[in-house]
Design an enzyme around this catalytic site. Structure first.
Site, PDB file in Angstrom:
ATOM      1  N   ASP A  89      57.796  38.928  10.183  1.00 42.31           N
ATOM      2  CA  ASP A  89      57.653  37.577  10.397  1.00 42.31           C
ATOM      3  C   ASP A  89      57.059  37.314  11.922  1.00 42.31           C
ATOM      4  OD1 ASP A  89      59.320  37.149   8.301  1.00 42.31           O
ATOM      5  OD2 ASP A  89      60.674  35.762   9.257  1.00 42.31           O
TER       6      ASP A  89
ATOM      7  N   LYS B  57      55.834  30.045   7.204  1.00 35.08           N
ATOM      8  CA  LYS B  57      57.050  29.695   7.672  1.00 35.08           C
ATOM      9  C   LYS B  57      57.074  28.585   8.651  1.00 35.08           C
ATOM     10  CE  LYS B  57      60.890  32.054  10.390  1.00 35.08           C
ATOM     11  NZ  LYS B  57      61.372  33.445  10.915  1.00 35.08           N
TER      12      LYS B  57
ATOM     13  N   LYS C 170      58.964  29.770   3.655  1.00 33.77           N
ATOM     14  CA  LYS C 170      60.112  29.922   4.219  1.00 33.77           C
ATOM     15  C   LYS C 170      60.623  28.746   5.165  1.00 33.77           C
ATOM     16  CE  LYS C 170      62.882  33.088   7.509  1.00 33.77           C
ATOM     17  NZ  LYS C 170      62.778  34.360   8.082  1.00 33.77           N
TER      18      LYS C 170
END
Length: 223
Positions: free
Chosen positions: A94, A156, A185
């Site tokens: 991430d 995300k 996400k």
């Protein structure tokens, strides 16, 4: 909405990225992930090796954060950080985009950043963190288009260290742009089952939260 507890657990990336997190905290987070069957444990780079050792023999993945939480490192530094995480056992990465470049209108530089990190850590799942709380709607739209071109698996929403976490509105907007090209996400400030469910309803397919055990126990109580 959820067929069973296992389906819910597989939506959750159990997150431990607090700067003051101890080794005992790490062990507890990994044990919780094993107990509930979470999708992954998200950790800072220094904890990837230890997390992988604790989770060895399970299906729980290790996810490492990169360029976290500001996204202001150079591309080279982010690449080295991501490659080190991959070498140490991370299955997912991430990483935070360069928000300053977005605010400068340099989406070309942001795209180079994303593509190079992905190219240098092949066969890993990449989640590109936008930090939606710092962005305008137009910037979110343009970034989603950039991420789609980059080949990342996930957009995300947030680091959890920004001005706010994920909102239903963020997720709905992102979903209208990425469709089925990227998954979403949602992360930041998700502490209960109601919040998680609302974000999944809006289009999120993974949830980043440090409250995974609390959410699972809430689910069990309601069954």
């Amino acid at each position: 909405m959820f067929q069973d507890a296992g389906q819910l657990a597989q939506l959750i990336d159990h997150t431990l990225v607090r700067p003051e997190a101890t080794l005992d905290d790490l062990f507890a987070a990994c044990e919780d992930a094993k107990k509930y069957g979470f999708s992954s444990v998200v950790v800072n780079g220094c904890n990837v090796v230890r997390a992988r050792e604790i989770l060895n023999g399970t299906l729980v993945k290790v996810c490492a954060v990169v360029g976290f939480p500001l996204g202001a490192s150079t591309t080279t530094v982010k690449i080295v950080e991501a490659m080190e995480a991959m070498k140490n056992g991370a299955s997912e990465i991430d990483f935070v985009i360069n928000i300053g470049m977005v605010k400068s209108g340099r989406f070309d530089a942001v795209e180079v950043d994303i593509k190079n990190i992905i190219a240098m850590t092949p066969k890993k799942v990449h989640k590109v963190i936008l930090e939606t709380g710092r962005l305008t709607e137009d910037e979110i739209i343009r970034l989603c288009e950039t991420v789609m071109r980059s080949g990342a698996e996930f957009v995300k929403t947030s680091t959890g260290f920004g001005p706010r976490g994920a909102t239903v509105e963020d997720v709905r907007l992102i979903k209208t742009i990425v469709g089925s090209v990227c998954r979403i996400k949602a992360s930041g400030g998700i502490r209960d089952l109601v919040a998680l469910t609302s974000l999944v309803d809006a289009g999120a397919e993974r949830i980043g939260t440090s409250a995974g055990p609390t959410i699972m126990e809430e689910y069990y109580r309601l069954k």
